[in-house]
Write a protein that holds these residues in place. Sequence first.
Motif, PDB file in Angstrom:
ATOM      1  N   ASP A 120      79.536 105.683  12.429  1.00  0.00           N
ATOM      2  CA  ASP A 120      80.576 104.744  12.033  1.00  0.00           C
ATOM      3  C   ASP A 120      81.110 105.152  10.659  1.00  0.00           C
ATOM      4  N   LYS A 121      82.374 105.619  10.624  1.00  0.00           N
ATOM      5  CA  LYS A 121      82.960 106.116   9.378  1.00  0.00           C
ATOM      6  C   LYS A 121      83.079 105.015   8.332  1.00  0.00           C
ATOM      7  N   GLU A 122      83.381 103.799   8.764  1.00  0.00           N
ATOM      8  CA  GLU A 122      83.598 102.686   7.836  1.00  0.00           C
ATOM      9  C   GLU A 122      82.292 102.125   7.273  1.00  0.00           C
ATOM     10  N   ASN A 123      81.204 102.292   7.992  1.00  0.00           N
ATOM     11  CA  ASN A 123      79.901 101.760   7.564  1.00  0.00           C
ATOM     12  C   ASN A 123      78.826 102.833   7.645  1.00  0.00           C
ATOM     13  N   PRO A 124      78.827 103.794   6.719  1.00  0.00           N
ATOM     14  CA  PRO A 124      77.788 104.831   6.761  1.00  0.00           C
ATOM     15  C   PRO A 124      76.430 104.210   6.418  1.00  0.00           C
ATOM     16  N   PRO A 125      75.349 104.804   6.896  1.00  0.00           N
ATOM     17  CA  PRO A 125      74.023 104.244   6.623  1.00  0.00           C
ATOM     18  C   PRO A 125      73.657 104.332   5.139  1.00  0.00           C
ATOM     19  N   ALA A 126      72.899 103.339   4.708  1.00  0.00           N
ATOM     20  CA  ALA A 126      72.440 103.312   3.316  1.00  0.00           C
ATOM     21  C   ALA A 126      71.269 104.272   3.139  1.00  0.00           C
ATOM     22  N   VAL A 127      71.094 104.707   1.928  1.00  0.00           N
ATOM     23  CA  VAL A 127      69.976 105.593   1.614  1.00  0.00           C
ATOM     24  C   VAL A 127      68.681 104.787   1.698  1.00  0.00           C
ATOM     25  N   ALA A 128      67.714 105.308   2.422  1.00  0.00           N
ATOM     26  CA  ALA A 128      66.431 104.628   2.540  1.00  0.00           C
ATOM     27  C   ALA A 128      65.729 104.626   1.189  1.00  0.00           C
ATOM     28  N   LYS A 129      65.097 103.527   0.890  1.00  0.00           N
ATOM     29  CA  LYS A 129      64.385 103.420  -0.378  1.00  0.00           C
ATOM     30  C   LYS A 129      63.146 104.314  -0.340  1.00  0.00           C
ATOM     31  N   ALA A 130      63.013 105.155  -1.328  1.00  0.00           N
ATOM     32  CA  ALA A 130      61.870 106.070  -1.384  1.00  0.00           C
ATOM     33  C   ALA A 130      60.618 105.316  -1.813  1.00  0.00           C
ATOM     34  N   GLU A 131      59.568 105.456  -1.018  1.00  0.00           N
ATOM     35  CA  GLU A 131      58.301 104.823  -1.361  1.00  0.00           C
ATOM     36  C   GLU A 131      57.492 105.761  -2.238  1.00  0.00           C
ATOM     37  N   PRO A 132      56.776 105.193  -3.203  1.00  0.00           N
ATOM     38  CA  PRO A 132      55.966 106.060  -4.069  1.00  0.00           C
ATOM     39  C   PRO A 132      54.825 106.695  -3.284  1.00  0.00           C
ATOM     40  N   TYR A 133      54.354 107.806  -3.798  1.00  0.00           N
ATOM     41  CA  TYR A 133      53.254 108.521  -3.169  1.00  0.00           C
ATOM     42  C   TYR A 133      51.989 107.671  -3.245  1.00  0.00           C
ATOM     43  N   LYS A 134      51.283 107.576  -2.125  1.00  0.00           N
ATOM     44  CA  LYS A 134      50.017 106.840  -2.094  1.00  0.00           C
ATOM     45  C   LYS A 134      48.870 107.831  -1.959  1.00  0.00           C
ATOM     46  N   THR A 135      47.818 107.552  -2.676  1.00  0.00           N
ATOM     47  CA  THR A 135      46.629 108.389  -2.576  1.00  0.00           C
ATOM     48  C   THR A 135      45.815 107.964  -1.364  1.00  0.00           C
ATOM     49  N   HIS A 136      44.847 108.768  -1.009  1.00  0.00           N
ATOM     50  CA  HIS A 136      43.949 108.431   0.095  1.00  0.00           C
ATOM     51  C   HIS A 136      43.226 107.120  -0.208  1.00  0.00           C
ATOM     52  N   LEU A 137      42.817 106.954  -1.449  1.00  0.00           N
ATOM     53  CA  LEU A 137      42.104 105.732  -1.837  1.00  0.00           C
ATOM     54  C   LEU A 137      42.991 104.498  -1.654  1.00  0.00           C
ATOM     55  N   ALA A 138      44.272 104.603  -1.946  1.00  0.00           N
ATOM     56  CA  ALA A 138      45.174 103.470  -1.774  1.00  0.00           C
ATOM     57  C   ALA A 138      45.263 103.066  -0.306  1.00  0.00           C
ATOM     58  N   TYR A 139      45.318 104.053   0.606  1.00  0.00           N
ATOM     59  CA  TYR A 139      45.345 103.742   2.032  1.00  0.00           C
ATOM     60  C   TYR A 139      44.033 103.096   2.477  1.00  0.00           C
ATOM     61  N   VAL A 140      42.904 103.572   1.967  1.00  0.00           N
ATOM     62  CA  VAL A 140      41.611 102.994   2.318  1.00  0.00           C
ATOM     63  C   VAL A 140      41.534 101.553   1.840  1.00  0.00           C
ATOM     64  N   LYS A 141      42.014 101.299   0.633  1.00  0.00           N
ATOM     65  CA  LYS A 141      41.982  99.933   0.092  1.00  0.00           C
ATOM     66  C   LYS A 141      42.862  98.981   0.894  1.00  0.00           C
ATOM     67  N   GLU A 142      43.902  99.496   1.523  1.00  0.00           N
ATOM     68  CA  GLU A 142      44.736  98.656   2.385  1.00  0.00           C
ATOM     69  C   GLU A 142      43.992  98.244   3.642  1.00  0.00           C
ATOM     70  N   ARG A 143      43.085  99.101   4.141  1.00  0.00           N
ATOM     71  CA  ARG A 143      42.386  98.830   5.391  1.00  0.00           C
ATOM     72  C   ARG A 143      41.084  98.060   5.208  1.00  0.00           C
ATOM     73  N   ARG A 144      40.493  98.094   4.025  1.00  0.00           N
ATOM     74  CA  ARG A 144      39.168  97.491   3.813  1.00  0.00           C
ATOM     75  C   ARG A 144      39.222  96.442   2.709  1.00  0.00           C
ATOM     76  N   THR A 145      38.432  95.384   2.910  1.00  0.00           N
ATOM     77  CA  THR A 145      38.271  94.399   1.834  1.00  0.00           C
ATOM     78  C   THR A 145      37.185  94.916   0.889  1.00  0.00           C
ATOM     79  N   ASP A 146      37.065  94.308  -0.282  1.00  0.00           N
ATOM     80  CA  ASP A 146      36.034  94.732  -1.237  1.00  0.00           C
ATOM     81  C   ASP A 146      34.643  94.518  -0.657  1.00  0.00           C
ATOM     82  N   GLU A 147      34.474  93.438   0.113  1.00  0.00           N
ATOM     83  CA  GLU A 147      33.155  93.164   0.717  1.00  0.00           C
ATOM     84  C   GLU A 147      32.798  94.236   1.747  1.00  0.00           C
ATOM     85  N   GLU A 148      33.781  94.649   2.569  1.00  0.00           N
ATOM     86  CA  GLU A 148      33.530  95.700   3.547  1.00  0.00           C
ATOM     87  C   GLU A 148      33.198  97.022   2.852  1.00  0.00           C
ATOM     88  N   ALA A 149      33.858  97.297   1.752  1.00  0.00           N
ATOM     89  CA  ALA A 149      33.603  98.534   1.012  1.00  0.00           C
ATOM     90  C   ALA A 149      32.187  98.556   0.454  1.00  0.00           C
TER      91      ALA A 149
END
Length: 117
Positions: free
Chosen positions: A71-100
């Motif tokens: 669509d020439k009149e409505n080109p897509p917006a630039v996707a917002k770049a997400e910051p780099y996540k470390t392996h530890l950040a992904y693990v912390k998303e999946r586990r609670t502190d008690e599970e860890a």
Amino acid sequence: MATGGNAIRGTRVGSGPMGEQDHGYHADRIAVSYWDGLGNETVRYFAAGLPEEEIPEIIDHPQSGLPAGRDKENPPAVAKAEPYKTHLAYVKERRTDEEAVQLLEDALTQLRERRGQ
């Protein structure tokens, strides 16, 4: 010393008449235009029999690198770049502190048993 065969020097073996235009069958195709946010157009070609749902709505523009839409009149917006996540950040998303804590205790217990302590 006789030289022979110079009459065809510079031609391909098996070539047709000079200036041959037919180099195979060209399939029917359709041109689809895409525009990026800067108004740049690029054209992609697809097989004429391709269903509409298989033609991509958004591609990356080859010059600007921005997303480009149909669509020439409505080109897509630039996707917002997400910051780099470390392996530890992904693990912390999946586990609670008690599970860890429980997983760490289980791993230490198994290690101590293998070492005979």
